[in-house]
Write an enzyme that holds these catalytic residues in place. Structure first.
Site, PDB file in Angstrom:
ATOM      1  N   ASP A   1     -17.340   3.436 -10.030  1.00 33.27           N
ATOM      2  CA  ASP A   1     -16.875   4.729  -9.120  1.00 33.27           C
ATOM      3  C   ASP A   1     -17.339   4.735  -7.921  1.00 33.27           C
ATOM      4  O   ASP A   1     -16.729   4.602  -6.981  1.00 33.27           O
ATOM      5  CB  ASP A   1     -16.999   5.864 -10.083  1.00 33.27           C
TER       6      ASP A   1
ATOM      7  N   CYS B   1       3.401  -5.819  -9.252  1.00 28.61           N
ATOM      8  CA  CYS B   1       4.147  -5.279 -10.340  1.00 28.61           C
ATOM      9  C   CYS B   1       5.732  -5.634 -10.240  1.00 28.61           C
ATOM     10  O   CYS B   1       5.836  -6.231  -9.197  1.00 28.61           O
ATOM     11  CB  CYS B   1       3.952  -3.575 -10.407  1.00 28.61           C
TER      12      CYS B   1
ATOM     13  N   CYS C   1       7.245  10.575  -9.172  1.00 28.84           N
ATOM     14  CA  CYS C   1       5.853  11.249  -8.805  1.00 28.84           C
ATOM     15  C   CYS C   1       6.338  12.636  -8.342  1.00 28.84           C
ATOM     16  O   CYS C   1       7.364  12.606  -7.401  1.00 28.84           O
ATOM     17  CB  CYS C   1       5.335  10.447  -7.495  1.00 28.84           C
TER      18      CYS C   1
ATOM     19  N   CYS D   1      -0.469  13.816  -3.610  1.00 26.63           N
ATOM     20  CA  CYS D   1      -0.723  12.993  -4.653  1.00 26.63           C
ATOM     21  C   CYS D   1      -1.145  14.358  -5.692  1.00 26.63           C
ATOM     22  O   CYS D   1      -2.327  15.188  -5.294  1.00 26.63           O
ATOM     23  CB  CYS D   1      -1.643  12.213  -4.746  1.00 26.63           C
TER      24      CYS D   1
ATOM     25  N   CYS E   1      -3.395  13.336 -12.825  1.00 24.36           N
ATOM     26  CA  CYS E   1      -1.654  13.328 -13.316  1.00 24.36           C
ATOM     27  C   CYS E   1      -1.423  11.906 -13.600  1.00 24.36           C
ATOM     28  O   CYS E   1      -1.855  10.953 -13.336  1.00 24.36           O
ATOM     29  CB  CYS E   1      -1.238  13.409 -11.899  1.00 24.36           C
TER      30      CYS E   1
ATOM     31  N   CYS F   1       2.867   8.391 -13.198  1.00 20.26           N
ATOM     32  CA  CYS F   1       3.358   7.350 -12.670  1.00 20.26           C
ATOM     33  C   CYS F   1       2.826   6.224 -13.684  1.00 20.26           C
ATOM     34  O   CYS F   1       3.563   5.111 -13.825  1.00 20.26           O
ATOM     35  CB  CYS F   1       2.680   6.959 -11.390  1.00 20.26           C
TER      36      CYS F   1
ATOM     37  N   CYS G   1       5.571   3.534 -16.256  1.00 16.16           N
ATOM     38  CA  CYS G   1       5.600   2.201 -15.864  1.00 16.16           C
ATOM     39  C   CYS G   1       5.729   1.370 -16.834  1.00 16.16           C
ATOM     40  O   CYS G   1       5.130   1.410 -17.957  1.00 16.16           O
ATOM     41  CB  CYS G   1       4.090   2.026 -15.396  1.00 16.16           C
TER      42      CYS G   1
END
Length: 270
Positions: free
Chosen positions: A98, A152, A162, A177, A205, A208, A212
């Site tokens: 991270d 993708c 979104c 966002c 969140c 998205c 997918c």
């Protein structure tokens, strides 16, 4: 170090999904305090993936990645163990999770580990977008994997779904966002408050990711720590204690309490 020996030592540490990429040039590194940990003469980056998905994570009021044990600690322990084993054959091996100077999705793509979604997330065949990324930087020259240039399927479902319309032309506008906004420590504007309500989560969140198609019929994680009973929802009473054991702990309880009050004003204790 030969590829076979690298795999054996990583497997011994409990790491089975990995790839190797060249160390990025200085201009591609992120500016953070962890940058000083990069070993002198760094040549290679071992990129490790830690899937966390299980069917138990489907319902809740926080992002799925925060339902499991704090990945900073879990992934950090796996990477530290791997570094101990790898250093036995010589060389320096430094773990990052991270808080990393290395752009994680970018280096994972260079290591041939998957493709990139319009939402900016790494997509793998087995686990979709549900994996954490960790890196081990070494001064050893290792065999590199073939860089992935795949993207993708481009269906656009994440862009349409979104709530803040933050995904536009393959780029993320953080100021729109919901996940970025509900993690802010400052007071939120009325527009930002409404976005938190539209998202419906106290933290993060997942919209998205849930829409997918690459996340359909994915595999369940095999990592024991992520298979332990998750905490799928938080309450006004449990938030202060949960910040000690979940990934949102670095922000402290205030942003979550603020978001909870926006979503459930009638149930908050004054």
């Amino acid at each position: 170090m030969q590829r076979k020996e690298l795999a054996e030592r990583l497997n011994q540490a409990g790491i089975f999904l990995f790839g190797v990429a060249p160390m990025p040039a200085e201009e591609f590194l992120l500016q953070c305090r962890a940058k000083s940990k990069i070993p002198e003469g760094a040549k290679s980056v071992i990129v490790c993936l830690f899937p966390y998905y299980s069917p138990e994570l489907e319902q809740g009021n926080i992002s799925q990645y925060a339902m499991v044990e704090d990945y900073h600690k879990v992934v950090g322990s796996y990477l530290s163990r791997a570094c101990e084993l790898l250093s036995q054959v010589g060389g320096k091996f430094v773990p990052f999770v991270d808080n990393s100077p290395i752009p994680e999705v970018s280096i994972a793509l260079q290591a041939g580990l998957g493709k990139q979604g319009k939402n900016g997330l790494l997509i793998t065949k087995q686990y979709g977008t549900y994996q954490f990324i960790g890196e081990i930087v070494t001064d050893q020259l290792l065999e590199y994997d073939v860089s992935s240039k795949a993207f993708c399927c481009g269906c656009g479902r994440c862009e349409t779904a979104c709530p803040g319309k933050a995904i536009q032309h393959g780029k993320i506008r953080l100021e729109q966002c919901a996940s970025h906004i509900n993690q802010l420590k400052r007071d939120l504007t009325e527009q930002e408050q409404q976005l938190v309500k539209d998202c419906g989560l106290v933290w993060g969140c997942d919209i998205c990711q849930k829409v997918c198609p690459h996340n359909q019929n994915i595999q369940t994680t095999t990592i024991p720590e992520f298979l332990r009973p998750p905490v799928c929802s938080v309450s006004w009473e449990t938030i202060p204690k949960l910040v000690q054991t979940r990934a949102f702990g670095f922000r402290g309880p205030k942003p979550l309490l603020r978001n909870y009050q926006l979503l459930y004003p009638e149930s908050c204790i004054k």
